[in-house]
Design a protein around this motif. Sequence first.
Motif, PDB file in Angstrom:
ATOM      1  N   LEU A  55     -39.364  -3.516 -36.693  1.00  0.00           N
ATOM      2  CA  LEU A  55     -39.628  -4.693 -37.523  1.00  0.00           C
ATOM      3  C   LEU A  55     -38.385  -5.567 -37.703  1.00  0.00           C
ATOM      4  O   LEU A  55     -38.508  -6.709 -38.126  1.00  0.00           O
ATOM      5  CB  LEU A  55     -40.182  -4.264 -38.879  1.00  0.00           C
ATOM      6  N   GLU A  56     -37.207  -5.047 -37.371  1.00  0.00           N
ATOM      7  CA  GLU A  56     -35.981  -5.839 -37.460  1.00  0.00           C
ATOM      8  C   GLU A  56     -35.904  -6.893 -36.355  1.00  0.00           C
ATOM      9  O   GLU A  56     -35.198  -7.883 -36.488  1.00  0.00           O
ATOM     10  CB  GLU A  56     -34.747  -4.933 -37.325  1.00  0.00           C
ATOM     11  N   ILE A  57     -36.618  -6.660 -35.266  1.00  0.00           N
ATOM     12  CA  ILE A  57     -36.548  -7.548 -34.109  1.00  0.00           C
ATOM     13  C   ILE A  57     -37.414  -8.776 -34.354  1.00  0.00           C
ATOM     14  O   ILE A  57     -38.596  -8.663 -34.687  1.00  0.00           O
ATOM     15  CB  ILE A  57     -37.015  -6.821 -32.834  1.00  0.00           C
ATOM     16  N   LYS A  58     -36.823  -9.946 -34.160  1.00  0.00           N
ATOM     17  CA  LYS A  58     -37.571 -11.195 -34.328  1.00  0.00           C
ATOM     18  C   LYS A  58     -38.662 -11.270 -33.262  1.00  0.00           C
ATOM     19  O   LYS A  58     -38.416 -11.042 -32.090  1.00  0.00           O
ATOM     20  CB  LYS A  58     -36.619 -12.391 -34.194  1.00  0.00           C
ATOM     21  N   GLY A  59     -39.882 -11.584 -33.698  1.00  0.00           N
ATOM     22  CA  GLY A  59     -41.009 -11.694 -32.775  1.00  0.00           C
ATOM     23  C   GLY A  59     -41.888 -10.462 -32.758  1.00  0.00           C
ATOM     24  O   GLY A  59     -42.957 -10.472 -32.168  1.00  0.00           O
ATOM     25  N   ILE A  60     -41.428  -9.366 -33.384  1.00  0.00           N
ATOM     26  CA  ILE A  60     -42.242  -8.155 -33.473  1.00  0.00           C
ATOM     27  C   ILE A  60     -42.669  -7.991 -34.917  1.00  0.00           C
ATOM     28  O   ILE A  60     -41.842  -7.805 -35.802  1.00  0.00           O
ATOM     29  CB  ILE A  60     -41.474  -6.910 -32.988  1.00  0.00           C
ATOM     30  N   GLY A  61     -43.965  -8.094 -35.149  1.00  0.00           N
ATOM     31  CA  GLY A  61     -44.506  -7.957 -36.494  1.00  0.00           C
ATOM     32  C   GLY A  61     -45.167  -6.606 -36.670  1.00  0.00           C
ATOM     33  O   GLY A  61     -44.997  -5.689 -35.861  1.00  0.00           O
ATOM     34  N   THR A 131     -31.928 -14.148 -25.082  1.00  0.00           N
ATOM     35  CA  THR A 131     -31.627 -12.789 -24.643  1.00  0.00           C
ATOM     36  C   THR A 131     -31.404 -12.747 -23.135  1.00  0.00           C
ATOM     37  O   THR A 131     -31.847 -13.626 -22.390  1.00  0.00           O
ATOM     38  CB  THR A 131     -32.765 -11.816 -24.998  1.00  0.00           C
ATOM     39  N   ALA A 132     -30.731 -11.697 -22.712  1.00  0.00           N
ATOM     40  CA  ALA A 132     -30.491 -11.498 -21.280  1.00  0.00           C
ATOM     41  C   ALA A 132     -31.816 -11.298 -20.544  1.00  0.00           C
ATOM     42  O   ALA A 132     -31.961 -11.737 -19.398  1.00  0.00           O
ATOM     43  CB  ALA A 132     -29.581 -10.297 -21.073  1.00  0.00           C
ATOM     44  N   LEU A 133     -32.780 -10.667 -21.194  1.00  0.00           N
ATOM     45  CA  LEU A 133     -34.084 -10.459 -20.562  1.00  0.00           C
ATOM     46  C   LEU A 133     -34.801 -11.781 -20.305  1.00  0.00           C
ATOM     47  O   LEU A 133     -35.387 -11.981 -19.241  1.00  0.00           O
ATOM     48  CB  LEU A 133     -34.954  -9.558 -21.446  1.00  0.00           C
ATOM     49  N   SER A 134     -34.760 -12.688 -21.271  1.00  0.00           N
ATOM     50  CA  SER A 134     -35.403 -13.996 -21.094  1.00  0.00           C
ATOM     51  C   SER A 134     -34.709 -14.791 -19.995  1.00  0.00           C
ATOM     52  O   SER A 134     -35.374 -15.429 -19.167  1.00  0.00           O
ATOM     53  CB  SER A 134     -35.384 -14.785 -22.396  1.00  0.00           C
ATOM     54  N   ARG A 135     -33.393 -14.755 -19.994  1.00  0.00           N
ATOM     55  CA  ARG A 135     -32.650 -15.461 -18.937  1.00  0.00           C
ATOM     56  C   ARG A 135     -32.955 -14.870 -17.564  1.00  0.00           C
ATOM     57  O   ARG A 135     -33.125 -15.606 -16.586  1.00  0.00           O
ATOM     58  CB  ARG A 135     -31.154 -15.416 -19.226  1.00  0.00           C
ATOM     59  N   MET A 177     -30.188 -10.505 -28.678  1.00  0.00           N
ATOM     60  CA  MET A 177     -31.390 -10.367 -29.503  1.00  0.00           C
ATOM     61  C   MET A 177     -31.178 -10.959 -30.898  1.00  0.00           C
ATOM     62  O   MET A 177     -30.145 -10.760 -31.528  1.00  0.00           O
ATOM     63  CB  MET A 177     -31.758  -8.891 -29.636  1.00  0.00           C
ATOM     64  N   ALA A 178     -32.176 -11.707 -31.355  1.00  0.00           N
ATOM     65  CA  ALA A 178     -32.158 -12.260 -32.715  1.00  0.00           C
ATOM     66  C   ALA A 178     -32.911 -11.307 -33.635  1.00  0.00           C
ATOM     67  O   ALA A 178     -33.926 -10.733 -33.249  1.00  0.00           O
ATOM     68  CB  ALA A 178     -32.808 -13.638 -32.732  1.00  0.00           C
ATOM     69  N   MET A 179     -32.388 -11.143 -34.821  1.00  0.00           N
ATOM     70  CA  MET A 179     -33.009 -10.260 -35.807  1.00  0.00           C
ATOM     71  C   MET A 179     -33.775 -11.107 -36.822  1.00  0.00           C
ATOM     72  O   MET A 179     -33.486 -12.282 -36.999  1.00  0.00           O
ATOM     73  CB  MET A 179     -31.943  -9.429 -36.521  1.00  0.00           C
ATOM     74  N   THR A 180     -34.734 -10.484 -37.479  1.00  0.00           N
ATOM     75  CA  THR A 180     -35.466 -11.207 -38.515  1.00  0.00           C
ATOM     76  C   THR A 180     -34.581 -11.380 -39.736  1.00  0.00           C
ATOM     77  O   THR A 180     -33.699 -10.572 -40.009  1.00  0.00           O
ATOM     78  CB  THR A 180     -36.738 -10.440 -38.934  1.00  0.00           C
ATOM     79  N   THR A 181     -34.829 -12.446 -40.466  1.00  0.00           N
ATOM     80  CA  THR A 181     -34.076 -12.666 -41.684  1.00  0.00           C
ATOM     81  C   THR A 181     -34.757 -11.963 -42.825  1.00  0.00           C
ATOM     82  O   THR A 181     -35.989 -11.911 -42.901  1.00  0.00           O
ATOM     83  CB  THR A 181     -33.973 -14.183 -41.992  1.00  0.00           C
TER      84      THR A 181
END
Length: 182
Positions: A55-61, A131-135, A177-181
């Motif tokens: 849940l800390e990862i942005k985009g994963i709910g 992220t490196a994966l998206s690139r 990776m961006a984290m959720t706020t």
Amino acid sequence: RALGPHLQAQLARLLERLELLLEQLKALLAALKALAAEAQAAASGTDAAVMARLLEIKGIGLGFASVLFTEGLFRPFANRRQVAAYAGLAPTPWRSGTIDYEQGVSKAGNPRLRATLIQLAWLWLRHQPQTALSRWFHDRVRQNGGRFKKVMITALARKLLVAVWKYVTQGVDIEGMAMTTA
């Protein structure tokens, strides 16, 4: 003009089904919220801690986190190949003599996990563009002239599963990776 009695009865049955479905969705959402609350209060090494890391990862709910955990990340794996094979995202090469042919992914694993990972891969590109994966995905698609996006999204799903597995189990951060706020 008034509806006929059979049509009214059919509409009443449909409304009853809809109300039952809404009640079930409320119960499911309450269970997921309870799991998320437990995950936030959990210590390291427990099931709830794995959910908290997801849940800390942005985009994963809640939905993605619960499917990722309950369908795949709840069990231990020795290496990345086992993780990909369990999800049905492992490559299946065919070799005979001098012939070397790649047949795509095996699809022998968990279909619900595989479908969720494909959806997550598309959303990953939107929510985690740095992220490196998206690139990697965008570079590969660009190299192919914009073709093979579906094939490449499957490859991204495999890489994403391995990266998330490493993040949850070993604490290896996903590059960029961006984290959720909070």
